[in-house]
Write an enzyme that holds these catalytic residues in place. Structure first.
Site, PDB file in Angstrom:
ATOM      1  N   ARG A   4       0.826  -1.215   0.000  1.00  0.00           N
ATOM      2  CA  ARG A   4       0.000   0.000   0.000  1.00  0.00           C
ATOM      3  C   ARG A   4       0.859   1.262   0.000  1.00  0.00           C
ATOM      4  O   ARG A   4       0.608   2.185  -0.768  1.00  0.00           O
ATOM      5  CB  ARG A   4      -0.955   0.006   1.197  1.00  0.00           C
ATOM      6  CG  ARG A   4      -2.036  -1.057   1.104  1.00  0.00           C
ATOM      7  CD  ARG A   4      -2.910  -1.089   2.331  1.00  0.00           C
ATOM      8  NE  ARG A   4      -2.097  -1.426   3.500  1.00  0.00           N
ATOM      9  CZ  ARG A   4      -2.233  -0.895   4.708  1.00  0.00           C
ATOM     10  NH1 ARG A   4      -3.155  -0.002   4.951  1.00  0.00           N
ATOM     11  NH2 ARG A   4      -1.454  -1.264   5.702  1.00  0.00           N
ATOM     12  N   ASN A  54      -6.124  -2.674   2.358  1.00  0.00           N
ATOM     13  CA  ASN A  54      -6.177  -4.121   2.522  1.00  0.00           C
ATOM     14  C   ASN A  54      -7.627  -4.572   2.588  1.00  0.00           C
ATOM     15  O   ASN A  54      -8.463  -3.903   3.190  1.00  0.00           O
ATOM     16  CB  ASN A  54      -5.466  -4.548   3.804  1.00  0.00           C
ATOM     17  CG  ASN A  54      -3.965  -4.441   3.707  1.00  0.00           C
ATOM     18  OD1 ASN A  54      -3.396  -4.428   2.625  1.00  0.00           O
ATOM     19  ND2 ASN A  54      -3.304  -4.361   4.843  1.00  0.00           N
TER      20      ASN A  54
END
Length: 89
Positions: free
Chosen positions: A19, A37
């Site tokens: 990320r 996520n």
């Protein structure tokens, strides 16, 4: 012309800085959106920007950061409001 696309990245993509690496790539390219996520172990990415920079991000998502092991990336064109900046949730 700004487009928004949503990507679902499968494989070993959680716990490997996926990320944050995506955020860094996006900010550098002028892309807004998010990377987060999902409970199924995937990472969902919303990216809004010019088509050519989205294509470049799409290619990078197939590799990701060094510790990632990407198995598949699914791309969808979406009709969502473009957020300000790029966040990791």
């Amino acid at each position: 012309m700004i487009e928004c696309r949503k990507y679902r990245v499968e494989g070993r993509v959680q716990g490997v800085w996926f990320r944050e690496s995506t955020r860094q790539k996006a900010v550098k390219a002028g892309i807004s959106g998010y990377a987060r996520n999902c409970s199924d172990g995937t990472v969902e990415v919303l990216a809004c920007g010019e088509p050519q920079v989205l294509s470049s991000l799409f290619e990078w998502l197939h590799q990701g950061p060094p510790l990632a092991q990407v198995r598949a990336v699914t791309e969808l064109e979406v009709d969502e409001e473009c957020p300000n900046g790029f966040s990791t949730a």
